[in-house]
Design an enzyme around this catalytic site. Structure first.
Site: not given
Lengths: 398, 266
Positions: B49, B60, B175
């Protein structure tokens, strides 16, 4: 009939729910709860009570006669949101969302803030309703707006300076979103402007519409008719949409949004995505006109006023621009400063630097209009918070 | 058959789990990204990735935020990332590459142009964190036209109806975000993941990768027992951050080796 957003949160191509998966169920829950309470008699009654007895509404409309006389044209009227408790329109929305948070059983609220007015409003309602409060503020803005930081602390809020990115409002939003994704079950995110993922643009607008709804009653009482134009500053655009929305179907009333022109549109150092014809993009949960480089990275913005220093704008303003119902213009730092000083000297009112942009545009167009014309400007906040900035620009150290 | 499917099919037949490293293109320097991709593939990564840096990485934590900032300071662009994949493909035709990031850089390029170039340079999938299925219709059509797998996230907060919705759109793998929080968070609770995976499997036939908060060989191994692939991001970016330009490739290889062994013993 004008009826936006649609059921999926879009204003034409704008708006939407561009969020990471973890938060999608949270915004969906918020949407469901808001729709449930928005017309609930108890909720409406409590909101109205708080606005009247805690905020001090309705806010008056004031005819700025001296200033209008000096300008020699259209008469300028001011919607006095600066007289609200906490000194700006932000409290209207903070109360609405806090009442919803209480009904949803959330005991912790978070907020982002630029100039600090939304942070102060959120800290205020958190104290009022006994909720834990954390406010994220760009480290740059913490410096620029020190009195508001202390105000929030006095009210019991924790203020977290955000050191990432450009250290301003957009970075504070990023950090608040990171907090929300981590504490999604306990926490209500009191978002400060009419932007972000659906239902925020709609919900914040609805809570702020008290501004325009009052004005629509007050203007005929004062002058026997509606104004020729309504004018407000636009950062994210919550004070503006609150004034504009009730006037959308009053076709005789022109609608003018005023963006922060910074050092001038040509300089690139501004915060005017609509006026500068920025490309459409996606940030903070919605699709809007967005200041960005060719690679889609968000650009740093500049404005003398921290509250307008943001690269995007609410989705409804994007739509009103596209359909031609509202016109968007920019006022640069210098023009805003002049309007700030003029209102101080001629009317005895110290306006917020944000609102000074709207005032400056009124001053720009008034002289070429007849004396029988009426401009209603939203004086969205008071300028006490800005005196350090203004003094510094005048070469004075307080 | 797509590279992603080939890899997961092979691993399933060997009763092994995928190791999926994430790192940001252009960090610590653009010239080191392709060597790092080759190194992790050689050290045992099954799929890469590759992070596309964005100015406002809302999902993040601080580690990947800093990587994004370093990459942008190095003038890393989406176009540049695609060129890196083309370069990587000159010597590696097998290891799938998924681009992971936020939607706006792709919006700026245009989804059709993006999907077309992905196909040309050999990108296999795209994961845009802030584009949920509700807002992905156009993006999905362009990706599908060029055979690029749209990779979707599922979260601890996702309910059954949404799992169904994602199951219909997702390709390649899904995911699963292991925790409520940002990348690199410290609150991973594997017993939650263990409860969740069987629920996901009822609706999802694709392989399930798990990421966020996997910080060492031990947690990677424990996670591997529960799913089909383990995504390790912040831990690798930390290694990049702590290394210098001379030893970064070697250090990251050693870390991948360690994770590989741990996962294979799961």
């Amino acid at each position: 009939m004008y009826d936006y957003p649609d059921s999926t949160g879009h204003f034409g191509p704008y708006g939407g729910i561009y969020m990471a998966e973890t938060l999608i169920p949270a915004v969906e829950e918020l949407r469901v709860q808001y729709l449930r309470y928005q017309n609930d008699p108890d909720f409406k009654a409590e909101f109205a009570y708080e606005l009247k007895h805690y905020v001090g509404r309705p806010s008056p409309i004031y005819h700025a006669k001296n200033w209008s006389e000096k300008l020699g044209g259209a008469q300028i009227y001011l919607k006095r949101e600066d007289l609200n408790h906490t000194g700006a329109h932000k409290i209207n929305n903070a109360i609405g969302q806090a009442l919803l948070a209480r009904r949803m059983g959330k005991k912790r609220v978070i907020a982002e803030t630029g100039a600090g007015m939304h942070g102060v409003a959120t800290a205020t309602v958190a104290a009022r309703y006994g909720m834990e409060c954390v406010v994220y503020m760009g480290a740059e803005d913490v410096q620029r707006q020190a009195p508001n930081v202390y105000r929030m602390k006095l009210l019991g809020a924790k203020v977290v300076p955000v050191e990432s990115g450009s250290r301003t409002l957009k970075d504070a939003c990023n950090e608040a979103i990171r907090d929300w994704v981590t504490n999604v079950e306990s926490t209500f995110y009191i978002f400060g402007t009419a932007a972000g993922p659906h239902p925020y643009p709609m919900m914040v607008r609805d809570f702020q519409c008290v501004i325009g709804n009052e004005a629509k009653v007050q203007m005929p009482e004062m002058i026997g008719r509606q104004p020729d134009a309504v004018i407000a500053c636009v950062g994210g655009g919550s004070n503006a949409i609150g004034l504009f929305h009730p006037y959308i179907e009053e076709e005789s009333v022109a609608i003018i949004g005023v963006e922060a022109g910074g050092h001038g549109i040509k300089s690139g150092a501004h915060a005017a995505p609509l006026t500068s014809k920025s490309k459409v993009g996606v940030l903070h949960g919605n699709r809007v006109y967005l200041m960005q480089d060719d690679d889609g990275q968000i650009m740093e913005t500049h404005s003398i006023s921290a509250g307008l220093d943001y690269p995007g704008v609410g989705p409804e303003h994007c739509w009103l621009k596209d359909i031609g119902r509202a016109q968007y213009v920019a006022i640069d730092d210098e023009e805003a400063m002049k309007a700030f000083h003029d209102l101080c000297r001629f009317e005895g009112i110290i306006p917020a630097l944000e609102s000074s942009h709207a005032l400056a545009h009124a001053a720009k167009i008034a002289p070429s209009m007849g004396r029988d014309k009426v401009l209603l400007v939203n004086l969205s906040g008071r300028g006490d918070k800005d005196i350090n900035t203004v003094a510094r620009l005048s070469g004075i150290s307080l | 058959m797509s590279r992603i499917k080939t890899v997961f099919d092979r691993l399933a037949s060997q009763n092994r789990k995928a190791l999926i490293p994430f790192f940001t293109a252009g960090d610590p320097r653009p010239a080191l990204t392709v060597p790092l991709m080759h190194a992790v593939a050689k050290a045992g990564a099954d799929l890469i990735e590759l992070g596309v840096p964005f100015s406002d990485p809302m999902a993040d934590g601080p580690v990947i935020q800093r990587a994004s900032e370093r990459a942008l300071k190095n003038h890393m662009t989406l176009k540049g990332v695609l060129e890196m994949v083309a370069e990587f493909r000159k010597q590696n035709a097998a290891t799938p590459v998924v681009l992971m990031g936020y939607g706006n850089p792709i919006e700026a390029m245009g989804w059709e142009a993006f999907a077309k170039q992905c196909e040309e340079v050999g990108v296999d999938g795209a994961l845009t964190v802030d584009f949920p299925p509700e807002e992905s219709h156009d993006a999905f059509l362009h990706l599908q036209r060029h055979g690029i797998d749209p990779i979707f996230l599922l979260a601890p907060t996702t309910d059954e109806a949404r799992i169904e919705k994602v199951a219909k759109l997702a390709r390649g793998y899904v995911y699963y975000v292991s925790l409520k929080g940002v990348t690199g968070a410290g609150n991973l609770d594997l017993s939650d993941v263990e409860k969740r995976i069987p629920e996901l499997r009822r609706h999802i036939s694709l392989p399930i990768g798990v990421g966020f908060g996997i910080r060492d060989a031990r947690t990677a191994q424990a996670t591997a027992r529960l799913c089909d692939g383990v995504v390790v991001g912040s831990r690798i970016v930390q290694e990049i951050e702590a290394s210098n330009e001379q030893n970064v490739v070697e250090n990251v290889s050693a870390l991948i080796n360690e994770l590989r062994q741990a996962i294979d013993q799961a």
